[in-house]
Write an enzyme that holds these catalytic residues in place. Structure first.
Site, PDB file in Angstrom:
ATOM      1  N   CYS A  32      20.560  71.663  55.747  1.00 29.75           N
ATOM      2  CA  CYS A  32      20.633  70.886  54.464  1.00 29.75           C
ATOM      3  C   CYS A  32      20.836  69.333  54.548  1.00 29.75           C
ATOM      4  CB  CYS A  32      21.841  71.732  53.496  1.00 29.75           C
ATOM      5  SG  CYS A  32      23.363  71.672  54.270  1.00 29.75           S
ATOM      6  N   HIS A 311      28.295  72.043  52.421  1.00 31.01           N
ATOM      7  CA  HIS A 311      26.585  71.828  52.071  1.00 31.01           C
ATOM      8  C   HIS A 311      26.173  70.344  51.564  1.00 31.01           C
ATOM      9  CE1 HIS A 311      22.846  73.314  50.730  1.00 31.01           C
ATOM     10  NE2 HIS A 311      23.152  73.277  49.430  1.00 31.01           N
TER      11      HIS A 311
END
Length: 368
Positions: A32, A311
């Site tokens: 990510c 994330h």
């Protein structure tokens, strides 16, 4: 993503920008950090255009040796030439090359998006410089007009240091800082220039980008053990030092230092501080004191309470619409939602989605 893609198309309806593509990127376990930065770079239109042009003018064959530049150009071309307007693409070739090239990105641990961006831009510059040198060796036969395709450069003459090559990566992202040191005894000012691709700013609770930039350029006194060696006085002297922006870049990338090493804890801690970043930014700490105006077009957001897990997602402005990219998923968001990523005014908050890297484009004359 099929449903999400059609949902996005429905949301935009006949306002869907002509020729634009909104594609999510598949996540390969922990990529990510890479996907969020790639989306921000894809929607940095002058950079994207140069990369697509590079791809078409170099006709990269299947047998050509991969490098990060060819893999990135291939990925952007792939997205740009999709028949569908929305969907998902797997940036497999790029990620494989990245891991092969740098062991930092090989593990399945949480990676830093800023380190990745820095590594990528410097790597692209290295590749372009090597290609330019190879072309020079090969092509003393080339015409002068073909030689300057990548920017002004002086050939080396009689061992005189040649000008460094100015690539299109430099033209988009490079700015110049000047580090001024004034000796408090003789008042002589020593200035040293340094190039940058991004500015890393220390942050404080309930602050703004403007105040962080002011702190970045604030005057610091060098005394006691930190005295400055003044060439004119030929001795260590007390001095005042400050950083100013001598040449603002076309694309201003601001990295907020959200991960701080805490001595007492012996580890890094994430600072969830609320730092307001405006949609339009006036850069006033420049040497000329003329305000440079910028418009925000992308934000890489770190989601999570700590530095070693979490994330990354990105917010992107494209044709006056704001979009939210979370790996494979792409959705439209309201411009007002951008302010929910400023950070938290309280130390412990349930909101852990904080702006980490900001991308601003100059509103001045197009310098590409």
């Amino acid at each position: 993503m099929g449903a999400a893609g059609s949902k996005l198309e429905k949301a935009l309806g006949d306002q869907f920008p002509e020729g634009e593509r909104y594609f999510g990127l598949e996540n390969f376990g922990n990529t990510c950090y890479c996907n969020s930065v790639l989306q921000a770079l894809y929607f940095c239109v002058p950079f994207r255009e140069q990369l697509l042009e590079y791809y078409s003018s170099h006709k990269i064959g299947a047998d050509a040796e991969d490098n990060l530049l060819t893999c990135l150009a291939d990925l952007f071309t792939q997205i740009n030439s999709q028949k569908k307007k929305t969907g998902v693409i797997a940036p497999k070739r790029f990620v494989q090359r990245l891991k092969k090239q740098n062991e930092l990105f090989r593990s399945y641990m949480h990676q830093d998006a800023h380190e990745f961006l820095n590594f990528l831009l410097n790597e692209l510059v290295d590749i372009l410089e090597k290609e330019d040198q190879a072309a020079k060796k090969e092509g003393e036969t080339l015409s002068p007009s073909e030689k300057t395709v990548n920017g002004p450069k002086n050939p080396q003459a009689n061992g005189v240091q040649k000008e460094p090559l100015v690539t299109w990566v430099h033209k988009n992202f490079q700015g110049i800082l000047t580090n001024e040191t004034r000796c408090l005894r003789c008042e002589t000012v020593t200035a040293r220039d340094e190039a940058f691709f991004d500015l890393s700013l220390d942050i404080e609770q309930n602050s703004s980008i403007t105040s962080c930039l002011k702190n970045f350029s604030s005057t610091e006194t060098l005394n006691a053990e930190d005295k400055f060696f003044c060439d004119k006085c030929c001795s260590l002297q007390e001095a005042q030092k400050r950083m100013k922006i001598k040449k603002p870049p076309h694309i201003l990338v601001i990295h907020l230092k959200r991960f701080k090493y805490i001595e007492q804890l012996g580890r890094y801690k994430k600072l969830s501080y609320r730092v307001v970043f405006p949609l339009e930014l006036k850069l006033s700490n420049t040497v000329e004191d003329a305000d440079s105006e910028y418009s925000l077009f992308a934000v890489v957001v770190h989601v999570g309470s700590g530095p070693n897990h979490g994330h990354y997602v990105s917010l992107v402005k494209s044709h006056n619409h704001w979009l939210f990219f979370d790996d494979e998923n792409v959705e439209m968001i309201d411009e007002s939602a951008v302010q929910t990523f400023f950070g938290s005014a309280q130390e412990y908050s349930s909101n852990t989605d904080h702006g980490y890297i900001l991308f601003y484009e100059s509103l001045g004359a197009n310098k590409s």
